[in-house]
Write a protein that holds these residues in place. Structure first.
Motif, short mmCIF file in Angstrom:
data_model
loop_
_atom_site.label_atom_id
_atom_site.label_comp_id
_atom_site.label_asym_id
_atom_site.label_seq_id
_atom_site.Cartn_x
_atom_site.Cartn_y
_atom_site.Cartn_z
N ASP A 46 50.04 -15.93 0.81
CA ASP A 46 48.72 -15.81 1.46
C ASP A 46 47.82 -14.80 1.80
OD1 ASP A 46 49.12 -18.77 1.51
OD2 ASP A 46 49.26 -18.82 3.51
N TYR A 49 47.33 -13.37 -2.13
CA TYR A 49 46.01 -14.29 -2.48
C TYR A 49 44.45 -13.73 -1.98
CZ TYR A 49 43.44 -18.03 -4.45
OH TYR A 49 42.95 -18.70 -5.74
N ASN A 396 43.93 -22.20 1.45
CA ASN A 396 44.48 -20.70 1.58
C ASN A 396 42.52 -20.56 2.82
OD1 ASN A 396 43.00 -17.85 1.87
ND2 ASN A 396 45.25 -17.91 1.48
#
Length: 631
Positions: A46, A49, A396
């Motif tokens: 996460d 990203y 996210n």
């Protein structure tokens, strides 16, 4: 010696309490970390990203400040790596410099049309790339026509962008000739990339390009291009019954070029593109992304199961683009001893079923598969950066902060979002399917459709959660599970997806309505086991005292509609069920499907070898659902 040992023993004894504290702290930290990563197993991915999003955001801001377009990116690559292979097509290899020189010739040949909108009807070939770059050099917007459209649809697509020039591949000369009188009436200049066949009104563009020098045209020809200038028009099916022209600004085009990096493609990769360049996936993500990275593209005119791995091995392909169906086609080929003899490490695309995902990796090796969600007329994308089988992305918190979105309840009977007593939309609970809506903001704009303000407004959903807010109605049903993974479920409204194409049901219904014996037609998609998407089916009512003509229906459908839009099944109804607002009811028809045990006769199936629609028997139905007959 004894004194030294005593000293050493004293030092060790003195340090024992400190060591106990150190190991206790270390153990506590280790247990805390173990619990944290047990609770949040994808924390590092996460964070990675989020870092990639920040990188993209920084690049986008620099692009905006410099008024930097995809053409600028291409010209920079030409300067930095002129002799690197850019386009590989069969045995042809074209370097970045050679593509640039060819685009210069295109720009000179078409300089008289500078500043206009040009429509391209070209298949996947190197000329498509240098014509595109050449048109950008003379400040032209480009309308990318689907090469499967014909007649009425072709004219509609051409006209909605106010194009003044049409450039068609030599293989589409007859298609263009069918609508040439209408084009000539509008004083459209029509070019063919090859022999014009002596047809009055057609011009041989290949011959004209060949006569030009390959020196650059003056940059002043494109000095008026800004980030808000139209770059492309990419067509998508919609509820109008005819394709809509999604407007792609230069800002969106160059920003899209960064997406390939986010999907895991690197600067030393060789990318295989068997998808059509008139689609956003092939052009905006594939070709534009390759230019931004400066990599080599292996271009295929059309996807071929028999040639796919041969191409990959021949050209040392390391990454390729797919749609779900193409992966299934590859898995359905006979297994060979060299299935894993290739250099492919990454596959990127969407629409891949979980069972095909597993089969593909089992057979062709543990290459990385990155699914994503995006739409040519959308304002958000999701990336399955974890590699969760079957998912298209992951929630996210940072992504949702930048691109506010929600899944809301959708009323399938009324075919519209459900609202509460305050008039606001209702979010669905985690684990349930809902309609994806995305807030329209400066970061996530919606440019709309060219020449179609009604459809542009129809995509905007107002007062979603509070008065005055505006969200984009994607028309897609998604689901978020309790682990925050996102799954594509289906499309809503008047489109369904088949063979990687969106099918507008109203367009198909209009085509069926042209038959003399059909009174009304209701078109929808139905599921077939083992196939991606939904195949077309139609429920029709007949005019009084007339019968369904199977052969005439076959000839009409196959002569007008592209393969993916043709209804495979047709059932005949005594009357059409309508809602209180006179809308056709599809829910019950979709649920009944095409099972002869459920659907009363007459029920027909399109049968190519007979060149007719034929009655669908229970035996034939069993062969279809059993996988013996495939479409």
């Amino acid at each position: 010696m004894s004194s030294l040992l005593t000293q050493k023993t004293k030092l060790t004894a003195t340090d024992l309490p400190k060591m106990d504290i150190f190991y206790s702290v270390l153990l506590g930290a280790g247990l805390t970390a173990a619990f944290f990563f047990f609770k949040f197993p994808h924390f590092l991915q996460d964070c990675r990203y989020i870092m990639s999003m920040l990188w993209v955001g920084s690049k986008r801001e620099k692009f905006r400040e410099r008024n930097y377009t995809l053409l600028d990116s291409f010209l920079d690559r030409v300067q930095k790596q002129p002799h690197k292979s850019f386009i590989v097509f069969g045995d042809e290899v074209h370097s970045y410099l050679q593509v640039d020189q060819e685009s210069n010739k295109v720009a000179r040949a078409l300089q008289a049309h500078s500043g206009s909108t040009m429509a391209l009807m070209l298949g996947n070939e190197p000329a498509m790339v240098w014509i595109l770059m050449g048109l950008f050099k003379i400040n032209c917007a480009v309308s990318l026509l689907n090469t499967n459209i014909r007649a009425k649809s072709l004219l509609h697509c051409f006209n909605c962008c106010t194009s003044s020039v049409l450039i068609a591949g030599a293989e589409y000369r007859e298609v263009v000739c069918d609508v040439l009188p209408e084009l000539q009436a509008k004083r459209v200049c029509v070019y063919v990339l090859g022999d014009d066949g002596g047809v009055e009104g057609l011009h041989n563009l290949a011959e004209k390009i060949e006569r030009q020098p390959n020196t650059p045209v003056p940059p002043s020809l494109r000095e008026n291009i800004s980030m808000n200038s139209p770059a492309l028009y990419i067509y998508t099916s919609g509820t109008t019954g005819l394709p809509k022209a999604g407007l792609v600004l230069h800002s969106r085009l160059i920003n899209s070029s960064l997406f390939l990096s986010m999907l895991g493609v690197k600067s030393d990769d060789v990318l295989y593109i068997p998808l059509p360049l008139y689609h956003a996936a092939g052009l905006q993500i594939g070709l534009a992304g390759a230019i931004e990275l400066g990599i080599t593209v292996v271009l295929r005119r059309k996807f071929s199961t028999s040639q796919f791995w041969k191409d990959c091995r021949k050209h040392d392909v390391t990454a390729f683009q797919y749609i779900g169906e193409t992966m299934r086609y590859l898995c359905n080929t006979p297994e060979t001893d060299n299935d894993r003899q290739h250099k492919v490490r990454l596959a990127i695309g969407n629409g891949l079923r979980a069972d095909v995902w597993h089969d593909f990796q089992r057979r062709f090796g543990p290459l990385e598969i990155t699914e994503f969600y995006a739409a040519s007329d959308g304002n958000i994308s999701f990336v399955n950066y974890i590699g969760k089988v079957g998912a298209v992305g992951r929630v996210n918190f940072f992504h949702k902060k930048v691109f506010p979105y929600a899944l809301i309840q959708f009323d399938a009977e009324r075919e519209e979002p459900a609202r509460n007593n305050k008039g606001h939309c209702v979010p669905v609970p985690t684990g349930e399917t809902g309609l994806l809506v995305v807030k329209i903001t400066k970061v996530a704009p919606f440019a709309g459709y060219a020449g179609n303000p009604e459809q542009t407004e129809k995509k905007r959903l107002r007062d979603v959660f509070q008065p005055g807010d505006v969200y984009l109605n994607t028309g897609d049903l998604l689901k978020i599970d309790h682990s925050n993974f996102i799954y594509f479920q289906d499309r809503v409204g008047d489109t369904f997806r088949w063979k990687g194409e969106n099918v507008a049901t109203t367009e198909v219904a209009d085509v069926l309505g042209m038959l003399d014996f059909i009174e009304d037609a209701n078109v929808y998609g139905v599921k077939i086991p083992g196939h991606e998407g939904r195949v077309g089916m139609a429920a029709v009512t007949l005019k009084e005292n007339l019968e369904f003509d199977c052969r005439e229906a076959f000839n009409h459908v196959t002569g007008v509609l592209p393969v993916y839009a043709r209804p495979r099944f047709i059932r005949v109804l005594e009357s059409m069920e309508l809602t209180g607002t006179f809308k056709q009811v599809k829910v019950k028809l979709v649920k009944e499907g095409f099972d002869p045990k459920v659907v009363p006769p007459p029920l027909y199936v399109l049968h190519e070898s007979s060149r007719s629609y034929v009655p669908l028997t229970q035996t034939y139905y069993s062969s279809i659902v059993g996988g013996e007959i495939r479409f």
